[in-house]
Design a protein around this motif. Structure first.
Motif, PDB file in Angstrom:
ATOM      1  N   ASP A 161     -42.793  25.647  -8.458  1.00  0.00           N
ATOM      2  CA  ASP A 161     -42.788  25.472  -7.017  1.00  0.00           C
ATOM      3  C   ASP A 161     -41.762  24.422  -6.616  1.00  0.00           C
ATOM      4  O   ASP A 161     -41.918  23.243  -6.927  1.00  0.00           O
ATOM      5  CB  ASP A 161     -44.175  25.042  -6.557  1.00  0.00           C
ATOM      6  N   ASP A 162     -40.718  24.876  -5.932  1.00  0.00           N
ATOM      7  CA  ASP A 162     -39.618  23.978  -5.580  1.00  0.00           C
ATOM      8  C   ASP A 162     -39.167  24.256  -4.144  1.00  0.00           C
ATOM      9  O   ASP A 162     -38.131  24.896  -3.929  1.00  0.00           O
ATOM     10  CB  ASP A 162     -38.462  24.167  -6.570  1.00  0.00           C
ATOM     11  N   PRO A 163     -39.921  23.796  -3.143  1.00  0.00           N
ATOM     12  CA  PRO A 163     -39.518  24.041  -1.752  1.00  0.00           C
ATOM     13  C   PRO A 163     -38.146  23.476  -1.404  1.00  0.00           C
ATOM     14  O   PRO A 163     -37.409  24.073  -0.612  1.00  0.00           O
ATOM     15  CB  PRO A 163     -40.615  23.350  -0.941  1.00  0.00           C
ATOM     16  N   ALA A 164     -37.781  22.330  -2.011  1.00  0.00           N
ATOM     17  CA  ALA A 164     -36.461  21.750  -1.716  1.00  0.00           C
ATOM     18  C   ALA A 164     -35.349  22.666  -2.209  1.00  0.00           C
ATOM     19  O   ALA A 164     -34.338  22.877  -1.513  1.00  0.00           O
ATOM     20  CB  ALA A 164     -36.341  20.370  -2.358  1.00  0.00           C
ATOM     21  N   GLY A 165     -35.514  23.203  -3.415  1.00  0.00           N
ATOM     22  CA  GLY A 165     -34.531  24.146  -3.932  1.00  0.00           C
ATOM     23  C   GLY A 165     -34.482  25.424  -3.115  1.00  0.00           C
ATOM     24  O   GLY A 165     -33.411  26.013  -2.909  1.00  0.00           O
ATOM     25  N   PHE A 166     -35.648  25.854  -2.631  1.00  0.00           N
ATOM     26  CA  PHE A 166     -35.746  27.034  -1.776  1.00  0.00           C
ATOM     27  C   PHE A 166     -34.931  26.820  -0.497  1.00  0.00           C
ATOM     28  O   PHE A 166     -34.130  27.676  -0.100  1.00  0.00           O
ATOM     29  CB  PHE A 166     -37.217  27.273  -1.453  1.00  0.00           C
ATOM     30  N   GLU A 167     -35.108  25.668   0.122  1.00  0.00           N
ATOM     31  CA  GLU A 167     -34.339  25.348   1.328  1.00  0.00           C
ATOM     32  C   GLU A 167     -32.841  25.351   1.037  1.00  0.00           C
ATOM     33  O   GLU A 167     -32.041  25.900   1.807  1.00  0.00           O
ATOM     34  CB  GLU A 167     -34.749  23.980   1.880  1.00  0.00           C
ATOM     35  N   LYS A 168     -32.460  24.750  -0.073  1.00  0.00           N
ATOM     36  CA  LYS A 168     -31.040  24.678  -0.424  1.00  0.00           C
ATOM     37  C   LYS A 168     -30.432  26.068  -0.569  1.00  0.00           C
ATOM     38  O   LYS A 168     -29.322  26.340  -0.082  1.00  0.00           O
ATOM     39  CB  LYS A 168     -30.867  23.882  -1.719  1.00  0.00           C
ATOM     40  N   ASN A 169     -31.155  26.962  -1.231  1.00  0.00           N
ATOM     41  CA  ASN A 169     -30.662  28.330  -1.405  1.00  0.00           C
ATOM     42  C   ASN A 169     -30.561  29.059  -0.068  1.00  0.00           C
ATOM     43  O   ASN A 169     -29.580  29.767   0.200  1.00  0.00           O
ATOM     44  CB  ASN A 169     -31.579  29.102  -2.353  1.00  0.00           C
ATOM     45  N   LEU A 170     -31.564  28.882   0.776  1.00  0.00           N
ATOM     46  CA  LEU A 170     -31.565  29.574   2.062  1.00  0.00           C
ATOM     47  C   LEU A 170     -30.428  29.120   2.965  1.00  0.00           C
ATOM     48  O   LEU A 170     -29.905  29.901   3.762  1.00  0.00           O
ATOM     49  CB  LEU A 170     -32.903  29.360   2.769  1.00  0.00           C
ATOM     50  N   ARG A 171     -30.035  27.867   2.845  1.00  0.00           N
ATOM     51  CA  ARG A 171     -28.971  27.343   3.705  1.00  0.00           C
ATOM     52  C   ARG A 171     -27.629  28.021   3.453  1.00  0.00           C
ATOM     53  O   ARG A 171     -26.707  27.887   4.267  1.00  0.00           O
ATOM     54  CB  ARG A 171     -28.836  25.830   3.510  1.00  0.00           C
ATOM     55  N   GLN A 172     -27.515  28.775   2.360  1.00  0.00           N
ATOM     56  CA  GLN A 172     -26.271  29.492   2.081  1.00  0.00           C
ATOM     57  C   GLN A 172     -26.070  30.660   3.038  1.00  0.00           C
ATOM     58  O   GLN A 172     -24.940  31.116   3.226  1.00  0.00           O
ATOM     59  CB  GLN A 172     -26.268  29.993   0.638  1.00  0.00           C
ATOM     60  N   PHE A 173     -27.167  31.166   3.635  1.00  0.00           N
ATOM     61  CA  PHE A 173     -27.003  32.343   4.490  1.00  0.00           C
ATOM     62  C   PHE A 173     -27.840  32.304   5.776  1.00  0.00           C
ATOM     63  O   PHE A 173     -27.972  33.322   6.453  1.00  0.00           O
ATOM     64  CB  PHE A 173     -27.316  33.626   3.712  1.00  0.00           C
ATOM     65  N   MET A 174     -28.387  31.135   6.135  1.00  0.00           N
ATOM     66  CA  MET A 174     -29.066  31.014   7.424  1.00  0.00           C
ATOM     67  C   MET A 174     -28.870  29.609   7.966  1.00  0.00           C
ATOM     68  O   MET A 174     -28.524  28.694   7.216  1.00  0.00           O
ATOM     69  CB  MET A 174     -30.556  31.349   7.300  1.00  0.00           C
ATOM     70  N   PRO A 175     -29.081  29.405   9.258  1.00  0.00           N
ATOM     71  CA  PRO A 175     -28.902  28.069   9.845  1.00  0.00           C
ATOM     72  C   PRO A 175     -29.814  27.041   9.187  1.00  0.00           C
ATOM     73  O   PRO A 175     -30.906  27.376   8.719  1.00  0.00           O
ATOM     74  CB  PRO A 175     -29.271  28.275  11.314  1.00  0.00           C
ATOM     75  N   SER A 176     -29.377  25.786   9.203  1.00  0.00           N
ATOM     76  CA  SER A 176     -30.136  24.733   8.534  1.00  0.00           C
ATOM     77  C   SER A 176     -31.536  24.574   9.113  1.00  0.00           C
ATOM     78  O   SER A 176     -32.500  24.335   8.378  1.00  0.00           O
ATOM     79  CB  SER A 176     -29.374  23.407   8.601  1.00  0.00           C
ATOM     80  N   TRP A 177     -31.684  24.736  10.450  1.00  0.00           N
ATOM     81  CA  TRP A 177     -33.014  24.588  11.053  1.00  0.00           C
ATOM     82  C   TRP A 177     -33.970  25.658  10.546  1.00  0.00           C
ATOM     83  O   TRP A 177     -35.162  25.396  10.310  1.00  0.00           O
ATOM     84  CB  TRP A 177     -32.940  24.624  12.589  1.00  0.00           C
ATOM     85  N   MET A 178     -33.454  26.878  10.360  1.00  0.00           N
ATOM     86  CA  MET A 178     -34.295  27.969   9.893  1.00  0.00           C
ATOM     87  C   MET A 178     -34.675  27.781   8.430  1.00  0.00           C
ATOM     88  O   MET A 178     -35.830  28.011   8.026  1.00  0.00           O
ATOM     89  CB  MET A 178     -33.591  29.318  10.093  1.00  0.00           C
ATOM     90  N   ALA A 179     -33.701  27.344   7.618  1.00  0.00           N
ATOM     91  CA  ALA A 179     -33.986  27.075   6.206  1.00  0.00           C
ATOM     92  C   ALA A 179     -35.053  25.992   6.057  1.00  0.00           C
ATOM     93  O   ALA A 179     -35.944  26.073   5.201  1.00  0.00           O
ATOM     94  CB  ALA A 179     -32.706  26.672   5.476  1.00  0.00           C
ATOM     95  N   PHE A 180     -34.977  24.974   6.918  1.00  0.00           N
ATOM     96  CA  PHE A 180     -35.967  23.905   6.876  1.00  0.00           C
ATOM     97  C   PHE A 180     -37.340  24.418   7.318  1.00  0.00           C
ATOM     98  O   PHE A 180     -38.372  24.060   6.728  1.00  0.00           O
ATOM     99  CB  PHE A 180     -35.521  22.739   7.751  1.00  0.00           C
ATOM    100  N   ASP A 181     -37.356  25.267   8.335  1.00  0.00           N
ATOM    101  CA  ASP A 181     -38.595  25.906   8.787  1.00  0.00           C
ATOM    102  C   ASP A 181     -39.232  26.666   7.617  1.00  0.00           C
ATOM    103  O   ASP A 181     -40.440  26.554   7.361  1.00  0.00           O
ATOM    104  CB  ASP A 181     -38.257  26.855   9.937  1.00  0.00           C
ATOM    105  N   MET A 182     -38.426  27.437   6.882  1.00  0.00           N
ATOM    106  CA  MET A 182     -38.940  28.202   5.741  1.00  0.00           C
ATOM    107  C   MET A 182     -39.439  27.280   4.624  1.00  0.00           C
ATOM    108  O   MET A 182     -40.419  27.572   3.942  1.00  0.00           O
ATOM    109  CB  MET A 182     -37.856  29.135   5.199  1.00  0.00           C
ATOM    110  N   ARG A 183     -38.763  26.152   4.441  1.00  0.00           N
ATOM    111  CA  ARG A 183     -39.232  25.179   3.448  1.00  0.00           C
ATOM    112  C   ARG A 183     -40.607  24.644   3.832  1.00  0.00           C
ATOM    113  O   ARG A 183     -41.504  24.538   2.983  1.00  0.00           O
ATOM    114  CB  ARG A 183     -38.241  24.020   3.331  1.00  0.00           C
ATOM    115  N   LEU A 184     -40.774  24.284   5.097  1.00  0.00           N
ATOM    116  CA  LEU A 184     -42.064  23.773   5.543  1.00  0.00           C
ATOM    117  C   LEU A 184     -43.165  24.816   5.335  1.00  0.00           C
ATOM    118  O   LEU A 184     -44.289  24.488   4.949  1.00  0.00           O
ATOM    119  CB  LEU A 184     -41.984  23.373   7.019  1.00  0.00           C
TER     120      LEU A 184
END
Length: 289
Positions: free
Chosen positions: A224-247
């Motif tokens: 379980d690595d939400p921080a890594g998940f956010e980092k990966n998502l930021r490659q193809f979506m806005p930072s606010w959305m990636a952070f939302d998905m991390r939360l």
């Protein structure tokens, strides 16, 4: 009697439209670009946007029942409230709203909190409404199929509490059933909330085990690595959305998405068949590779 579907070309909205057509409903679909809609014959496709008040007023004219689906966008809450107010202005009283399970629990997750706010407004505005609260969509895992097969890992940080994953096709069919029920009712029906869940509550390890069985080789769950998940998502979506998905993923780990007693049985009865399983979903998407 006309049913208006917003978000009509998305994963769920398209399923709702198709299921309504199968049931003989008069369907109007609100889309941004009618030329790209590719919806079934007989659907009245209208151009519009949930922030364009004039287009909404036109789309809502003559509508009896609304299916309200809002994409996860920065102004999702505003879009929903505008749509609700225009619906009320147009005399629309019947509504099915696609919210999310545990919207009242994941209070720090922006799109969950926004959907819970919309639920409250639907109640306060007095709509004759069914609120659908789906758990994690199995279909999200289409995006990781190549990672699973190519790297031998199930990368979604879904934790050890478990998520009651549901197929978008089941969501669409249940939504259509509720829309037709409300649209055809001669009397005002009481408000209702329905948790939309799958037949199994899956942990990360269990999901990886299903992939292992279907593919015939070991698929690992790396943890379980939400921080890594956010980092990966930021490659193809806005930072606010990636952070939302991390939360959201952090709440997967602490709370899960657990059905209430009787949820699965209620949905099986509503559909008249068993809910689609995650194993069947994985078998289907890997067979079509």
């Amino acid at each position: 009697m006309t049913i208006l579907v917003t978000g009509a070309t998305g994963n769920v909205g398209r399923q709702v439209v198709e299921q309504l057509v199968k049931r003989g409903a008069d369907v109007r679909a609100l889309v941004r670009d009618p030329a790209k809609a590719n919806l079934p014959p007989g659907v009245n496709v209208v151009q519009g946007d949930l922030l364009d008040v004039d287009s909404l007023r036109s789309a809502f004219s003559g509508v009896s029942t609304l299916f309200l689906l809002n994409a996860v966008v920065a102004d999702e809450f505003t879009q929903a409230l505008i749509a609700l107010n225009i619906a009320r202005e147009a005399g629309v009283e019947r509504l099915v709203y696609l919210s999310v399970i545990h919207s009242d629990l994941y209070v720090n997750v922006p799109h969950f909190a926004g959907k819970f706010g919309v639920e409250r407004m639907i109640e306060q505005m007095g709509f004759n409404a069914t609120i659908l609260r789906p758990a994690y969509f199995m279909n999200n895992d289409l995006t990781i199929k190549d990672v699973v097969s190519g790297y031998g890992v199930y990368p979604m940080p879904i934790g050890g509490k478990g998520l009651a994953m549901i197929d978008a096709r089941d969501i669409g069919e249940i939504a259509a059933i509720e829309l037709v029920r409300r649209d055809k009712s001669g009397a005002s029906l009481p408000p209702d909330r329905i948790n939309l869940v799958g037949p199994d509550t899956l942990t990360g390890a269990k999901a990886a085990a299903i992939w292992s069985e279907v593919l015939g080789r070991t698929i690992a769950y790396p943890g379980d690595d939400p921080a890594g998940f956010e980092k990966n998502l930021r490659q193809f979506m806005p930072s606010w959305m990636a952070f939302d998905m991390r939360l959201m993923s952090e709440r997967f780990l602490t709370d899960g998405m657990i059905p209430n007693a009787g949820d699965v049985e209620r949905l099986n009865t509503l559909l008249g068949r068993p809910l689609r399983s995650y194993r069947d979903f994985v078998s289907e998407i890997t067979a079509s590779a």
